[in-house]
Design a protein around this motif. Structure first.
Motif, PDB file in Angstrom:
ATOM      1  N   ASP A 124     -45.107  44.629 -54.009  1.00 24.65           N
ATOM      2  CA  ASP A 124     -45.624  44.586 -55.380  1.00 24.65           C
ATOM      3  C   ASP A 124     -45.928  43.141 -55.764  1.00 24.65           C
ATOM      4  N   ARG A 125     -46.564  42.976 -56.925  1.00 27.00           N
ATOM      5  CA  ARG A 125     -47.032  41.650 -57.327  1.00 27.00           C
ATOM      6  C   ARG A 125     -45.893  40.691 -57.617  1.00 27.00           C
ATOM      7  N   ALA A 126     -44.732  41.209 -58.047  1.00 28.70           N
ATOM      8  CA  ALA A 126     -43.585  40.323 -58.293  1.00 28.70           C
ATOM      9  C   ALA A 126     -43.122  39.679 -56.991  1.00 28.70           C
ATOM     10  N   VAL A 127     -43.086  40.471 -55.925  1.00 29.54           N
ATOM     11  CA  VAL A 127     -42.691  39.933 -54.621  1.00 29.54           C
ATOM     12  C   VAL A 127     -43.734  38.935 -54.134  1.00 29.54           C
ATOM     13  N   GLU A 128     -44.998  39.270 -54.299  1.00 30.61           N
ATOM     14  CA  GLU A 128     -46.065  38.370 -53.848  1.00 30.61           C
ATOM     15  C   GLU A 128     -45.993  37.042 -54.595  1.00 30.61           C
ATOM     16  N   SER A 129     -45.755  37.091 -55.908  1.00 31.35           N
ATOM     17  CA  SER A 129     -45.636  35.865 -56.695  1.00 31.35           C
ATOM     18  C   SER A 129     -44.420  35.056 -56.258  1.00 31.35           C
ATOM     19  N   PHE A 130     -43.304  35.744 -56.015  1.00 31.79           N
ATOM     20  CA  PHE A 130     -42.084  35.081 -55.552  1.00 31.79           C
ATOM     21  C   PHE A 130     -42.329  34.352 -54.232  1.00 31.79           C
ATOM     22  N   LEU A 131     -42.966  35.022 -53.284  1.00 31.30           N
ATOM     23  CA  LEU A 131     -43.233  34.405 -51.985  1.00 31.30           C
ATOM     24  C   LEU A 131     -44.188  33.230 -52.122  1.00 31.30           C
ATOM     25  N   THR A 132     -45.177  33.366 -52.991  1.00 32.04           N
ATOM     26  CA  THR A 132     -46.122  32.259 -53.215  1.00 32.04           C
ATOM     27  C   THR A 132     -45.395  31.026 -53.737  1.00 32.04           C
ATOM     28  N   ASP A 133     -44.402  31.245 -54.602  1.00 30.58           N
ATOM     29  CA  ASP A 133     -43.646  30.112 -55.156  1.00 30.58           C
ATOM     30  C   ASP A 133     -42.823  29.387 -54.087  1.00 30.58           C
ATOM     31  N   LEU A 134     -42.603  30.032 -52.937  1.00 29.80           N
ATOM     32  CA  LEU A 134     -41.853  29.375 -51.872  1.00 29.80           C
ATOM     33  C   LEU A 134     -42.623  28.222 -51.248  1.00 29.80           C
ATOM     34  N   SER A 135     -43.890  28.070 -51.621  1.00 33.93           N
ATOM     35  CA  SER A 135     -44.644  26.904 -51.142  1.00 33.93           C
ATOM     36  C   SER A 135     -44.010  25.602 -51.627  1.00 33.93           C
ATOM     37  N   ASP A 136     -43.166  25.690 -52.662  1.00 38.46           N
ATOM     38  CA  ASP A 136     -42.464  24.509 -53.186  1.00 38.46           C
ATOM     39  C   ASP A 136     -41.089  24.313 -52.535  1.00 38.46           C
ATOM     40  N   LEU A 137     -40.782  25.138 -51.538  1.00 38.53           N
ATOM     41  CA  LEU A 137     -39.438  25.120 -50.966  1.00 38.53           C
ATOM     42  C   LEU A 137     -39.096  23.771 -50.340  1.00 38.53           C
TER      43      LEU A 137
END
Length: 325
Positions: free
Chosen positions: A177-190
């Motif tokens: 779902d889009r919440a998971v996709e957004s969460f994974l995208t934010d990992l670019s700042d990891l």
């Protein structure tokens, strides 16, 4: 192969009366960086494990493992790491001859470890971390060795992860779902989050802390094996790899607080007490770091059931910690 193995073994004290006909080499496993064999020695009624560098060792993991056994393993408790009998360096390949523990130890239960196996594994990780802090002789030795090795730092894994993360998200777009996709995208700042924690990244971590990389003794201790990825980091990376990435969510929810207590208690017993609030900050970050594994596995051609299961395990852990809404 048999003759070459024989020639190496007869150089060792206790193996010099060996005959070539006593030596039988049996394939056991092919890993990403090594081919693993059991060498049966009939006249001595014993066997040893041979790990030979594999052709696919593009990351130099076998070399890291040989150097770990050469310089670091002798400084650790004898029960924590298998005894290495001989290290052979070669131009293209190298070999490790390791004591065969199959007569005294067993692998973790499958498909999931028992509660006691999990406790033993967490205690072993905490022992490794508790003894290898930044002021220890052990870490000082590893820093000197690792500086000349080709790969295996947290920063290198993060850099590769960021290169392939977008492709991974696009590939699973229809499955999450889009919440998971957004969460994974934010990992670019990891990488930046890890860097901010850098001052506390002060122990040797195993780097691949799943339950298949331990052998369990009758004394309820775990012996850690497969040392191709040791690196300097914060110990919670290993803990999250074990609990969040590799335990089924139902077992993680049932055992997580108990295992955290085991970890903190053993760290204190090793002379490296951890402040609880700081621990939880690092543990939450380590759960985010655990997402590196399924992404890299996918990119490396690991079968889908393996990386998908790891991804869903980590997603469940992130939800339970409030990291994923």
């Amino acid at each position: 192969m048999v003759e070459e193995t024989y020639n190496h073994l007869v150089s060792l004290e206790g193996f010099r009366n060996l005959s070539l006909h006593d030596v039988h080499v049996e394939p056991l496993q092919t890993l990403a960086h090594s081919e693993v064999y059991r060498v049966r020695l009939d006249s001595l009624s014993t066997s040893v494990i041979l790990k030979k560098s594999g052709a696919a060792d593009v990351a130099g993991l076998a070399e890291r493992e040989r150097q770990f056994y050469r310089h670091i393993a002798p400084l650790l408790p004898s029960w924590l790491v298998p005894e290495c009998l001989l290290i052979v360096e070669g131009d293209q390949t190298g070999r490790l001859f390791i004591k065969d523990l199959s007569g005294s130890h067993r692998s973790a239960c499958s498909p999931a470890p028992t509660r006691m196996e999990c406790r033993c594994f967490v205690e072993a990780l905490a022992t490794l971390h508790g003894l290898t802090g930044r002021h220890s002789r052990i870490q000082s030795e590893w820093i000197k060795v690792a500086a000349d090795l080709p790969a295996g730092t947290i920063q290198q894994r993060l850099s590769f992860f960021q290169l392939v993360l977008g492709s991974f998200i696009a590939m699973i777009h229809e499955r999450v779902d889009r919440a998971v996709e957004s969460f994974l995208t934010d990992l670019s700042d990891l990488e930046h989050q890890i860097q901010r924690m850098g001052a506390q990244a002060d122990v040797i971590v195993h780097g691949d802390a799943h339950f298949g990389n331990a052998l369990f003794s009758p004394e309820q201790r775990a012996c850690l094996i497969d040392w191709g990825m040791p690196m300097i980091g914060f110990g919670e990376i290993d803990l999250a790899h074990a609990l969040a990435l590799n335990l089924p969510p139902n077992l993680r929810r049932e055992w997580e607080q108990e295992m955290i207590g085991v970890y903190l208690s053993q760290m204190a017993a090793c002379g490296s007490p951890v402040e609880e609030a700081a621990f939880y900050d690092r543990y939450r970050l380590a759960v985010l770091y655990s997402f590196i594994s399924p992404v890299i596995w996918w990119c490396s051609g690991v079968p889908e059931p393996q990386w998908w299961s790891a991804l869903t395990n980590s997603l469940d852990a992130a939800r339970d910690l409030g990291l994923l809404k």
